[in-house]
Design a protein around this motif. Structure first.
Motif, PDB file in Angstrom:
ATOM      1  N   PHE A 135       0.836  -1.211   0.000  1.00 17.97           N
ATOM      2  CA  PHE A 135       0.000   0.000   0.000  1.00 17.97           C
ATOM      3  C   PHE A 135       0.867   1.256   0.000  1.00 17.97           C
ATOM      4  O   PHE A 135       0.682   2.167  -0.816  1.00 17.97           O
ATOM      5  CB  PHE A 135      -0.940  -0.018   1.207  1.00 17.97           C
ATOM      6  CG  PHE A 135      -1.921   1.112   1.232  1.00 17.97           C
ATOM      7  CD1 PHE A 135      -2.842   1.270   0.201  1.00 17.97           C
ATOM      8  CD2 PHE A 135      -1.933   2.023   2.271  1.00 17.97           C
ATOM      9  CE1 PHE A 135      -3.763   2.314   0.212  1.00 17.97           C
ATOM     10  CE2 PHE A 135      -2.846   3.070   2.292  1.00 17.97           C
ATOM     11  CZ  PHE A 135      -3.750   3.217   1.261  1.00 17.97           C
ATOM     12  N   ALA A 136       1.860   1.285   0.921  1.00 20.08           N
ATOM     13  CA  ALA A 136       2.733   2.461   1.010  1.00 20.08           C
ATOM     14  C   ALA A 136       3.527   2.648  -0.284  1.00 20.08           C
ATOM     15  O   ALA A 136       3.658   3.770  -0.792  1.00 20.08           O
ATOM     16  CB  ALA A 136       3.680   2.312   2.206  1.00 20.08           C
ATOM     17  N   GLY A 137       4.055   1.536  -0.830  1.00 17.14           N
ATOM     18  CA  GLY A 137       4.828   1.609  -2.060  1.00 17.14           C
ATOM     19  C   GLY A 137       3.991   2.070  -3.237  1.00 17.14           C
ATOM     20  O   GLY A 137       4.434   2.894  -4.056  1.00 17.14           O
ATOM     21  N   ALA A 138       2.746   1.556  -3.322  1.00 19.29           N
ATOM     22  CA  ALA A 138       1.865   1.963  -4.414  1.00 19.29           C
ATOM     23  C   ALA A 138       1.580   3.463  -4.327  1.00 19.29           C
ATOM     24  O   ALA A 138       1.604   4.175  -5.338  1.00 19.29           O
ATOM     25  CB  ALA A 138       0.573   1.162  -4.369  1.00 19.29           C
ATOM     26  N   LEU A 139       1.339   3.966  -3.096  1.00 16.46           N
ATOM     27  CA  LEU A 139       1.106   5.407  -2.899  1.00 16.46           C
ATOM     28  C   LEU A 139       2.302   6.217  -3.366  1.00 16.46           C
ATOM     29  O   LEU A 139       2.158   7.187  -4.134  1.00 16.46           O
ATOM     30  CB  LEU A 139       0.868   5.700  -1.409  1.00 16.46           C
ATOM     31  CG  LEU A 139      -0.523   5.465  -0.840  1.00 16.46           C
ATOM     32  CD1 LEU A 139      -0.509   5.675   0.663  1.00 16.46           C
ATOM     33  CD2 LEU A 139      -1.534   6.399  -1.498  1.00 16.46           C
ATOM     34  N   ALA A 140       3.507   5.819  -2.894  1.00 18.48           N
ATOM     35  CA  ALA A 140       4.710   6.599  -3.192  1.00 18.48           C
ATOM     36  C   ALA A 140       5.002   6.599  -4.681  1.00 18.48           C
ATOM     37  O   ALA A 140       5.294   7.652  -5.274  1.00 18.48           O
ATOM     38  CB  ALA A 140       5.905   6.026  -2.413  1.00 18.48           C
ATOM     39  N   VAL A 141       4.926   5.426  -5.314  1.00 19.58           N
ATOM     40  CA  VAL A 141       5.223   5.347  -6.749  1.00 19.58           C
ATOM     41  C   VAL A 141       4.173   6.113  -7.545  1.00 19.58           C
ATOM     42  O   VAL A 141       4.506   6.812  -8.516  1.00 19.58           O
ATOM     43  CB  VAL A 141       5.321   3.874  -7.194  1.00 19.58           C
ATOM     44  CG1 VAL A 141       5.329   3.765  -8.713  1.00 19.58           C
ATOM     45  CG2 VAL A 141       6.585   3.241  -6.644  1.00 19.58           C
ATOM     46  N   TYR A 142       2.908   6.000  -7.128  1.00 17.24           N
ATOM     47  CA  TYR A 142       1.847   6.700  -7.850  1.00 17.24           C
ATOM     48  C   TYR A 142       2.069   8.209  -7.810  1.00 17.24           C
ATOM     49  O   TYR A 142       1.909   8.911  -8.807  1.00 17.24           O
ATOM     50  CB  TYR A 142       0.493   6.334  -7.253  1.00 17.24           C
ATOM     51  CG  TYR A 142      -0.672   6.960  -7.974  1.00 17.24           C
ATOM     52  CD1 TYR A 142      -0.848   6.795  -9.343  1.00 17.24           C
ATOM     53  CD2 TYR A 142      -1.615   7.715  -7.284  1.00 17.24           C
ATOM     54  CE1 TYR A 142      -1.917   7.354  -9.999  1.00 17.24           C
ATOM     55  CE2 TYR A 142      -2.696   8.281  -7.930  1.00 17.24           C
ATOM     56  CZ  TYR A 142      -2.837   8.107  -9.288  1.00 17.24           C
ATOM     57  OH  TYR A 142      -3.891   8.672  -9.950  1.00 17.24           O
ATOM     58  N   GLN A 143       2.466   8.714  -6.599  1.00 14.16           N
ATOM     59  CA  GLN A 143       2.741  10.147  -6.469  1.00 14.16           C
ATOM     60  C   GLN A 143       3.858  10.592  -7.418  1.00 14.16           C
ATOM     61  O   GLN A 143       3.785  11.665  -8.026  1.00 14.16           O
ATOM     62  CB  GLN A 143       3.144  10.453  -5.021  1.00 14.16           C
ATOM     63  CG  GLN A 143       3.235  11.947  -4.747  1.00 14.16           C
ATOM     64  CD  GLN A 143       3.825  12.232  -3.383  1.00 14.16           C
ATOM     65  OE1 GLN A 143       4.566  11.440  -2.833  1.00 14.16           O
ATOM     66  NE2 GLN A 143       3.479  13.389  -2.832  1.00 14.16           N
ATOM     67  N   VAL A 144       4.890   9.751  -7.557  1.00 13.36           N
ATOM     68  CA  VAL A 144       6.048  10.109  -8.371  1.00 13.36           C
ATOM     69  C   VAL A 144       5.749   9.978  -9.862  1.00 13.36           C
ATOM     70  O   VAL A 144       6.160  10.827 -10.669  1.00 13.36           O
ATOM     71  CB  VAL A 144       7.251   9.220  -7.977  1.00 13.36           C
ATOM     72  CG1 VAL A 144       8.384   9.390  -8.959  1.00 13.36           C
ATOM     73  CG2 VAL A 144       7.714   9.543  -6.572  1.00 13.36           C
ATOM     74  N   GLU A 145       5.034   8.902 -10.246  1.00  8.65           N
ATOM     75  CA  GLU A 145       4.862   8.578 -11.663  1.00  8.65           C
ATOM     76  C   GLU A 145       3.712   9.321 -12.344  1.00  8.65           C
ATOM     77  O   GLU A 145       3.727   9.525 -13.555  1.00  8.65           O
ATOM     78  CB  GLU A 145       4.600   7.066 -11.813  1.00  8.65           C
ATOM     79  CG  GLU A 145       5.759   6.197 -11.440  1.00  8.65           C
ATOM     80  CD  GLU A 145       6.783   6.130 -12.564  1.00  8.65           C
ATOM     81  OE1 GLU A 145       6.379   6.016 -13.721  1.00  8.65           O
ATOM     82  OE2 GLU A 145       7.981   6.230 -12.267  1.00  8.65           O
ATOM     83  N   ARG A 146       2.705   9.702 -11.533  1.00  9.59           N
ATOM     84  CA  ARG A 146       1.469  10.250 -12.089  1.00  9.59           C
ATOM     85  C   ARG A 146       1.709  11.366 -13.104  1.00  9.59           C
ATOM     86  O   ARG A 146       2.344  12.374 -12.787  1.00  9.59           O
ATOM     87  CB  ARG A 146       0.604  10.766 -10.940  1.00  9.59           C
ATOM     88  CG  ARG A 146      -0.744  11.262 -11.363  1.00  9.59           C
ATOM     89  CD  ARG A 146      -1.615  11.483 -10.158  1.00  9.59           C
ATOM     90  NE  ARG A 146      -0.909  12.206  -9.090  1.00  9.59           N
ATOM     91  CZ  ARG A 146      -1.360  12.319  -7.859  1.00  9.59           C
ATOM     92  NH1 ARG A 146      -2.495  11.752  -7.521  1.00  9.59           N
ATOM     93  NH2 ARG A 146      -0.684  12.974  -6.949  1.00  9.59           N
ATOM     94  N   GLY A 147       1.199  11.169 -14.303  1.00  6.40           N
ATOM     95  CA  GLY A 147       1.240  12.212 -15.302  1.00  6.40           C
ATOM     96  C   GLY A 147       2.576  12.400 -15.991  1.00  6.40           C
ATOM     97  O   GLY A 147       2.737  13.307 -16.809  1.00  6.40           O
ATOM     98  N   LYS A 148       3.575  11.563 -15.638  1.00  3.85           N
ATOM     99  CA  LYS A 148       4.877  11.676 -16.302  1.00  3.85           C
ATOM    100  C   LYS A 148       4.752  11.156 -17.729  1.00  3.85           C
ATOM    101  O   LYS A 148       3.945  10.273 -18.018  1.00  3.85           O
ATOM    102  CB  LYS A 148       5.915  10.851 -15.538  1.00  3.85           C
ATOM    103  CG  LYS A 148       6.333  11.443 -14.214  1.00  3.85           C
ATOM    104  CD  LYS A 148       7.076  12.747 -14.384  1.00  3.85           C
ATOM    105  CE  LYS A 148       7.553  13.299 -13.057  1.00  3.85           C
ATOM    106  NZ  LYS A 148       6.482  13.429 -12.039  1.00  3.85           N
TER     107      LYS A 148
END
Lengths: 218, 218, 218, 218
Positions: D130-143
């Motif tokens: 869950f934590a990893g999915a949140l962190a990666v999503y925050q970083v990757e979103r819209g790139k």
């Protein structure tokens, strides 16, 4: 007569019917998913049959709970029973303990622990893979962007998931397909654990045996 | 002379011929698959040769069964023999026990259990990978939508499958190619189990040895 | 003075220089691969330096062989030494035993077996991943059809290979790139074995300890 | 009063507040990442809240270090504490030991070792995923070039990574996304180790128990 022996008697009497019910459940579900041009009458009949078979499973679960006399402690100590109630497609996994009970009653010598674990892991993988492929195929079929065009694709995906190979040429794209996939990944990890664990344990045992046969001075 | 010693004598006498037969089988099959412009005569000859070598294997299996005097119990207790009969391409895997028998007879000290398991897992992986790559390449070559254009692609796919990495850049797309792939995935799991199991067992052993060397008060 | 103590003295004296040589080797190789616009003079210098460092490794190997007095038995019993000689990029893996030797001499208490295995597996993974990413990047860079555009891609590929995840978004496409990849897959399997094996062994140990603390009647 | 008992008292008193703080941290972070249209005021508030919660964690770490009286030896012997300080998103992993402490105090019988390991591995996988999915999503979103369009994609990617399946249909493409992914791969390996290790150890134990129940002559 105390609770334990009544629970044992219940299990003894319901073994064979439940075994048959589990096989019928899987067969009916497979027919429903794979025979897409089923007439409406048979379609409805299969729905009622699946519901009835699930009800049988629920009754068996309730009786087990009642006879165990454990209250809420029953749920964490009967994980397989509970899982099977929530996800009826996993029901055929109950074949494994039933097979053992049948073999035990027929008086045949039991296999060694590691042989049993390997064969259970194998049987579980086959059943989990087949049921998972059916479920995912039902959910994914015809969805936009799907790579799962035939049931063969679904079986191929299931095999690559359970072995944790994960090619990614066929993947679920819908919410429910991915949910089922996550359950199967957990199953793949458990299978890996079973195979490696039993192999390790067998090695340890043969090693200590070999050590016993040698003179202690060595 | 009882059955056991006759079985042992049979095994002792057929060891070397069967070893050679297994190597010839793999070599002939590899030639057949990789040399696509083989003249018709040689093509037919190789087919007959493969059939003859398979027949040798079948005769050996039958004699073993007969001499064992076990009836139907023979099949589950000789899994490797049976598998090799059904899937002749796995025959070279018999090299492993033969190698051990040869080493045993030559009087060399046996390796430790874990060293043997690691080296068997390695040899099996090489043989399984080579045979699997050949079989899949034969089936997939030139099929529409294939990603396996050269034998190098097939070997690369085999390596990524056996190690359970599974990149998915090269994957089988035909029914038989995927069937062979599933056998290889099972092999990959077994290899992982062998490697991790033997490592774990070796660790346990060195740990208990270390514990013995320390004074008990520690 | 017997062979054993001479071998031990040799190892004691060459420890630190070999440690430094291994680090320099990796650093020079990394510079060579990553600094693409290196002037010709420095390019040649780095080639000679790498050759010289490899020669040091070869001399150390030869002396070890000679002092061991084992003849051809030396090769199978010193797998790490031999591997490092053939594939000079794996040389930094020798840092691990050297680190242990240094720690041993400095009189610090050794870590427990499982802690050492975990930390060695971690260090090995880092070194293997870095060296493998460098080697594959050098081979794949600029090849037609490559998906490895930057060194970051190569490191990402190395991480997904060593952990056996294998996404397949970045994959080697050349013969030598795939050859190096196969070596790394083997490394990934060994790492998995080390981690799971040591964890299993640690569990076993804490379990038997817990059993000892309980009264025997339980 | 010596240091050990003061450290124990500190831990006993801060247990429940730290448990609550870890849950709040995860909840605030999840809100921040998933609610993209948060007003500026709430956005700033959540930043200050996260900083404050991190400061609490840092104070707890400092007090632990001080009370332990171990100096620099504290860092390698408290890996989980240190990791949690550097990567605050892993803080909820501290729930696991806290849960054990709470259960211990409430006087409930502890689960068997293997049941605890399986359940901790499961809980850790859920939290890490869950934590990893949140962190990666925050970083990757819209790139540019991302395949991670929704948070569901991120969770799907996290599941396929932690189980080492690695389909590769959804992968991080940015530097930080891949960095987080590498941490999660390490987590996946450790989970595999925990599951297979505990399974192996449980097998060994039931095997030796079975051996004890049989008459020694067998």
């Amino acid at each position: 007569m105390d609770d334990d022996s009544r629970a044992a008697r219940w299990e003894q009497r319901t073994e064979i019917p439940l075994f048959v019910a589990a096989l019928v459940f899987l067969a009916v579900y497979a027919t429903r998913v794979l025979a897409t041009d089923l007439p409406v009458f048979w379609r409805h009949l299969s729905t009622y049959l699946l519901l009835a078979l699930w009800a049988v499973s629920a009754v068996d679960y309730a009786v087990h709970w009642r006879l165990s006399g454990q209250g809420l402690r029953f749920v964490p100590t009967h994980v397989l029973h509970t899982l099977v109630l929530v996800l009826p497609l996993l029901r055929p996994l109950r074949i494994v303990p039933l097979y053992e009970a049948v073999q035990h009653r027929s008086g045949q010598p039991r296999l060694s622990l590691y042989a049993r674990v390997i064969s259970y892991a194998g049987l579980s993988a086959l059943l989990l893979g087949f049921a998972g492929a059916l479920a995912v195929y039902q959910v994914e079929r015809g969805k936009p962007g799907t790579t799962m065009h035939t049931f063969g694709d679904a079986v191929w995906w299931a095999a690559s998931t359970l072995s944790t190979v994960g090619y990614g040429d066929v993947v679920p794209v819908t919410f429910f397909g991915r949910l089922i996939a996550m359950v199967m990944m957990t199953g793949g990890l458990a299978l890996l654990g079973a195979v490696t664990g039993s192999f390790s344990s067998w090695l340890m045992r043969s090693f200590s045996r070999e050590g016993d046969e040698r003179p202690p001075g060595r």
